[in-house]
Design an enzyme around this catalytic site. Structure first.
Site, PDB file in Angstrom:
ATOM      1  CB  ILE A 112      47.227  32.792  45.068  1.00 11.15           C
ATOM      2  CG1 ILE A 112      47.339  31.687  43.997  1.00 11.15           C
ATOM      3  CG2 ILE A 112      46.113  32.489  46.054  1.00 11.15           C
ATOM      4  CD1 ILE A 112      46.137  31.549  43.099  1.00 11.15           C
ATOM      5  CE  LYS A 113      44.266  41.153  45.364  1.00  5.16           C
ATOM      6  NZ  LYS A 113      43.359  42.235  44.892  1.00  5.16           N
ATOM      7  CB  ILE A 114      47.338  35.764  50.793  1.00  2.72           C
ATOM      8  CG1 ILE A 114      47.293  34.440  50.020  1.00  2.72           C
ATOM      9  CG2 ILE A 114      47.225  35.505  52.290  1.00  2.72           C
ATOM     10  CD1 ILE A 114      48.422  33.483  50.371  1.00  2.72           C
TER      11      ILE A 114
END
Length: 603
Positions: free
Chosen positions: A262-264
């Protein structure tokens, strides 16, 4: 990677033996394809296409697969408002909506494109490329910075040594807005009542899940160290700590694959989000890192999250820190050119790699010592540095400038097509990331002395990066809205038509004129009066054909049909305005009873 993607023109020039070899390689996906979440019809269509290609000349097949150009035919949407009477033996009912298109969509016909890795004289895949050497000799994982349908296009890349995939809003904006491969699913989603943004996430998650399936063998073989596919939370949340946490949890649960990242974004607001998401056992790709100071904050958030997780086994919680490279030179070079001195101009094209080399030094420092060793005992894995933005923006620079000088163990290099093809073709494999640290330190200091504020560079690029992803995201939603319009799937609600006791048919031809006329059970259509409303001037007037019988204006009630012929460029607001104008004209000129109102939907 010049030979990987074979254009139709080049394929035509190849002999039939190599064509059959390429097609046979693609036929081999039949054992893999059903495991993905593709529909069975798509699978059968793809296999049929491959069979067709194998049994005829490729030139003829390519021609057959190309959809016909029917741009001259405008799609038509039929809006059917039917008030049935007991005289027909049919109960009175509400209106029904039917959609037909004169421009059929043939998305499945181009479902299979021929993409081949390098083949030898016997048609066998070449087993080794520079990407294999990069991983096996130097410990750097080559990833692919792109994702589109069909995801099976990734198979030759995996065979060539690619070990993971990154995506972002800009990548999906390009993929979805320029391809017809998403149309079938998108049509189903909107017909089922999904709003545009919800439909977007459905499209994205399907691609991510299918890609995860392809990379799962690598994930398993490396015990969760590699084989990841990244999907980013909405860029609209870049300044929202709590909602970023919730979005990450939601995406992780929805994708439901062990090898999803999950890219943050590494914004100040999202640093606490990273810690919390890691603490919940969710693996994260931290993106948009442009400075050493922010990178250190990202590492600390990862370590804090591991320590706060309470997990006895940390081996399945992993992370990468995406440190952006080429964009640094793009900004710093402009600043150096503005300074204009020979010393300043000589430093162009050097800032990005110098900072990256120092980031690797910081990485080695932070992932050592007592604090880290305590986490290792619980199975913790290092948060690997990932080099992002590796394509060359300045054509004067070498095309592997942001790949070859950044080779080092425990790192990832994610490359878009241009950089990936260049490195496979003529990239060199050797440990370079820490080969001359003193030179990197000298360049970094020299830039500071010239007035380059690294803090400003980092904050400015972060601002631009977030803004760029937001624009891509918004642009994609706009593109999907337009795609929905072109597919005749956007609902314009609360359209009213007062039926009354008049035989009336309405034909609206966009963008020219609205035609409203009578219909009868048995009357001669040549005697029907027309009301023509010009869309541009909004003027309404009546036209009566020869031999007009005024008594035709008092016939029994019958059907009311609206036919809307639209152009692809017409906005749904314009359609709605024109529809209301048509209905208003009908009410005014035919004295329709306002007490009898049907609320319907115009597509």
């Amino acid at each position: 990677m010049g030979q990987r993607i074979i254009s139709r023109q080049k394929v035509k020039e190849r002999n039939s033996t190599n064509i059959k070899q390429a097609l046979n390689r693609w036929a081999g996906i039949k054992d893999i394809w059903p495991q993905l979440s593709f529909g069975n019809n798509q699978y059968q269509s793809a296999m049929a296409s491959i069979s067709k290609l194998s049994s005829s000349s490729f030139a003829n097949s390519a021609t057959n697969l190309r959809p016909s150009n029917r741009s001259s035919q405008q799609p038509m949407c039929f809006f059917d408002l039917r008030k049935r009477t007991a005289a027909f033996g049919i109960p009175l009912s509400s209106s029904k909506l039917s959609v037909r298109s004169s421009n059929s969509i043939k998305a499945s016909l181009l479902l299979v494109s021929v993409r081949c890795s390098k083949v030898d004289g016997n048609g066998s895949s070449v087993k080794k490329t520079t990407l294999h050497d990069l991983y096996e000799k130097e410990g750097q994982s080559p990833w692919y910075d792109n994702l589109c349908r069909p995801v099976t296009d990734l198979i030759p890349l995996i065979e060539s040594g690619v070990r993971g995939v990154t995506s972002n809003p800009a990548i999906f904006q390009k993929a979805i807005s320029t391809s017809s491969a998403y149309n079938d699913q998108f049509r189903e989603l909107v017909q089922s009542g999904k709003d545009i943004e919800s439909a977007y996430w459905e499209l994205v998650v399907k691609d991510i899940q299918d890609a995860c399936k392809l990379f799962e063998p690598i994930y398993d073989q490396t015990d969760g160290a590699d084989g990841y596919v990244s999907v980013e939370v909405s860029p609209r949340l870049a300044d929202d700590t709590e909602n970023t946490i919730e979005a990450a949890k939601w995406l992780h649960q929805w994708v439901d694959r062990p090898n999803v990242y999950i890219k943050i974004p590494a914004t100040a607001a999202c640093i606490p989000s990273i810690k919390e998401v890691i603490a919940r056992g969710i693996s994260v790709n931290v993106t948009l890192i442009f400075s050493l100071a922010r990178y250190e904050a990202v590492i600390d958030a990862y370590l804090d999250g591991l320590e706060a997780s309470g997990l006895s086994d940390l081996s399945r919680v992993t992370s990468v820190a995406s440190f952006f490279v080429s964009r640094v030179d793009t900004l710093v070079d402009k600043m150096l050119e503005k300074i204009g001195t020979p010393e300043a101009l000589d430093l162009r094209g050097k800032a990005a790699n110098a900072q990256a080399a120092l980031a690797y030094q910081l990485y080695q420092k932070k992932f050592s010592g007592p604090r880290w060793e305590a986490l290792v005992k619980k199975g913790a894995k290092k948060q690997r540095l990932l080099w992002a933005s590796t394509s060359v923006k300045n054509p004067a620079y070498p095309d592997t400038l942001y790949v070859a000088p950044l080779v080092g163990p425990d790192t990832v290099s994610t490359m878009p097509d241009q950089a990936l093809q260049a490195f496979i073709d003529h990239g060199s494999v050797a440990r370079t990331i820490d080969s001359n640290v003193s030179e990197a330190e000298g360049i970094y200091s020299a830039l500071e002395k010239l007035g380059i504020d690294w803090s400003y560079v980092g904050s400015q690029l972060e601002l631009e990066g977030v803004d760029s992803f937001k624009k891509s995201f918004d642009s994609l939603l706009d593109s999907l809205q337009e795609k929905a319009n072109s597919l005749k799937l956007v609902s314009l609600e609360n359209l009213t038509f007062n039926l009354g006791n008049t035989n009336t048919s309405v034909r609206m031809t966009y963008p020219y004129q609205i035609r409203i006329g009578y219909d009868t059970l048995s009357g001669d259509p040549d005697t029907l009066p027309l009301v023509i409303s010009d869309v541009e001037t909004r003027e309404v007037h009546k036209e009566f054909p020869p031999n007009h019988d005024a008594s035709s204006e008092t016939r029994d009630p019958l059907d009311i049909d609206i036919v809307v012929e639209t152009s692809h460029t017409s906005s749904h607001e314009a359609k709605l305005t024109d529809a209301h104008d048509a209905l208003a004209a009908a009410e005014r000129d035919y004295d329709l009873d306002p007490s009898l109102t049907n609320k319907n939907t115009l597509c």
